[in-house]
Design an enzyme around this catalytic site. Structure first.
Site, PDB file in Angstrom:
ATOM      1  N   ASP A  59       0.725  -0.822   0.098  1.00 42.80           N
ATOM      2  CA  ASP A  59      -0.017   0.009  -0.051  1.00 42.80           C
ATOM      3  C   ASP A  59       1.026   1.530  -0.162  1.00 42.80           C
ATOM      4  O   ASP A  59       1.168   1.216   0.691  1.00 42.80           O
ATOM      5  CB  ASP A  59      -1.014   0.197   1.088  1.00 42.80           C
ATOM      6  CG  ASP A  59      -1.786   0.995   0.999  1.00 42.80           C
ATOM      7  OD1 ASP A  59      -1.691   1.936   0.313  1.00 42.80           O
ATOM      8  OD2 ASP A  59      -2.811   1.643   2.066  1.00 42.80           O
ATOM      9  N   ASP A  80      -0.797   6.212  -7.121  1.00 44.95           N
ATOM     10  CA  ASP A  80      -1.611   5.004  -6.476  1.00 44.95           C
ATOM     11  C   ASP A  80      -1.423   3.915  -7.063  1.00 44.95           C
ATOM     12  O   ASP A  80      -1.613   3.743  -7.534  1.00 44.95           O
ATOM     13  CB  ASP A  80      -2.810   5.546  -5.931  1.00 44.95           C
ATOM     14  CG  ASP A  80      -2.775   4.615  -4.662  1.00 44.95           C
ATOM     15  OD1 ASP A  80      -2.841   3.806  -4.084  1.00 44.95           O
ATOM     16  OD2 ASP A  80      -3.875   4.366  -4.533  1.00 44.95           O
TER      17      ASP A  80
END
Length: 436
Positions: free
Chosen positions: A112, A314
């Site tokens: 992440d 991301d």
């Protein structure tokens, strides 16, 4: 044939892309890596019997949940300080294997780039989700040590308490959470062991989305993340094509450095947000479709003082999401240039789709360029156009959002994406990721 178009070549179940002119094909430069360690990344849908289009659809569904988490974070940042626990995005699209403890036990964890904390489920577990591997038992590791409340990394936690040692609560945007003790441990990546890494030993872990792995490895910009705890705060990843059977790659520390010609590599500054210090914000100044520079207001992608707005890159979001006003301009211009009938069935889960002519072998698609500060990034067609001849549709792999824009992982395929926390830059280098 216009050099402003790429050609979409149709196969029976998938779509291959090639530039309009073969002479324009630039050989992808293989970066020369130095010392460091690498980790293979496994897509969460790897091994499932899915077509490329179906993989995108699955990712879009997960991405919408992640987008809601990110929006929740923006709301927390821009609201009063009455909310007790700061929230983080959590979840992701890629898993990595790592060893924890001495002797090391191997686990899969979610990668992440939108949060910082490294954590896994630990015994004794008061509340744990099901995982495929045994839960980590700190009593069996000779290198496990609980961190004291006075340690800098304990103080860096967004929410902590003290009861004989540092205790944490880390809450994610859908109100999933992990709670436990902050400890120091040896983590092993392949054959490389990294001692004294601070991580969360989660004894109370609740919510959805974590069961894909045994925990999470945060690679955000905050002090608790894996990259920040390394001596050389730098990492890069190289994501293979969505339908590729080969694993993607994560390069950590000095191995993330590359030697590349100035023309091949594109570098743009990372922007810092006091409200969201973990995120990798980029300065997006404009978008071009074909030879048309879209009339997007300069403020559309600006990061606001309250933490709203801005563009983040991301790895955990599948497609790119653009602020609604900009997306409408993109959709309108793309539709006008592609010369295909619009598919308005809504059956794909994507916002902008077109009907493929029966029996077609190639389709012209407009070029697409993201104009970042100091870096004009022209995408290969497969990084923004997804099609399936068996379904008879081709779709733009982008969507509309409000409050924040996200540069997703489909747009990052076959690029080495280098995050340099020391120089505060992000670089793109076209790369055959399946050969890295």
């Amino acid at each position: 044939m216009s050099s402003l178009c790429l050609v979409l070549a149709l196969a029976i179940f998938a779509v291959l892309f090639s530039p309009a002119f073969s002479t324009s094909r630039r050989a992808l430069e293989q970066p020369k890596v130095k010392n460091g360690f690498r980790v293979r990344l496994k897509h969460v849908d790897s091994g499932k019997n899915l077509t490329k289009f179906e993989r995108i659809q699955h990712g879009v569904k997960r991405g919408r949940n992640r987008l809601q988490r990110l929006k929740a974070m923006a709301l927390v940042a821009s609201s009063s300080s009455e909310i007790d626990a700061p929230v983080h995005p959590g979840n992701g699209e890629f898993l990595l294997k790592l060893g924890i403890g001495t002797p090391a036990d191997t686990y899969s964890a979610i990668l992440d780039t939108g949060s910082d904390l490294i954590w896994t489920q630990c015994k004794p577990c008061t509340q744990c989700f099901d995982q495929s591997t045994p839960i980590f038992d700190p009593k069996k590791s000779s290198s496990f040590s609980q961190l004291q409340c006075s340690s800098q990394l304990c103080e860096a936690l967004p929410q902590s308490s003290c009861s004989g040692g540092c205790e944490y609560l880390y809450t994610y945007g859908d109100y999933s959470s992990t709670q436990g003790i902050l400890a120091s441990e040896t983590l092993t990546f392949g054959k490389v062991s990294v001692p004294n890494v601070a991580f969360g030993c989660g004894e109370d872990n609740e919510g959805s989305g974590f069961s894909q792995g045994a925990g999470l490895v945060g690679l955000g910009r905050g002090p608790l993340s894996l990259v920040s705890q390394l001596k050389e705060p730098k990492f890069s990843y190289c994501l293979t094509s969505v339908d590729d059977t080969k694993a993607s790659t994560l390069l950590m520390g000095s191995l993330a450095s590359v030697n590349a010609s100035s023309g091949a590599i594109k570098t743009t500054p990372l922007i810092h947000s006091p409200a969201q210090p973990s995120f990798y914000y980029l300065s997006l100044e404009g978008i071009s479709v074909g030879d048309t520079s879209l009339p997007i207001k300069k403020s559309t992608f600006s990061l606001q003082e309250d933490g709203s707005g801005g563009v983040i890159i991301d790895s955990g979001t599948t497609i790119t999401y653009l602020e609604e006003s900009a997306f409408k301009l993109v959709a309108k211009e793309f539709t006008s240039q592609i010369n295909l009938p619009v598919d308005s069935s809504g059956s794909t889960g994507l916002d902008v789709c077109f009907t493929l002519p029966s029996g077609s072998t190639d389709i012209k698609v407009p070029k697409f360029v993201f104009h970042f500060d100091g870096a004009d990034l022209e995408l290969p067609a497969e990084n923004y156009m997804i099609a399936d001849s068996s379904m008879g549709v081709a779709c733009l792999a982008m969507g509309s959002s409000s409050g924040m824009s996200i540069f997703g992982n489909v747009q990052q395929q076959n690029m080495l994406v280098i995050h340099d926390l020391e120089k505060e830059t992000l670089s793109f280098l076209p790369t055959r990721c399946d050969q890295l």
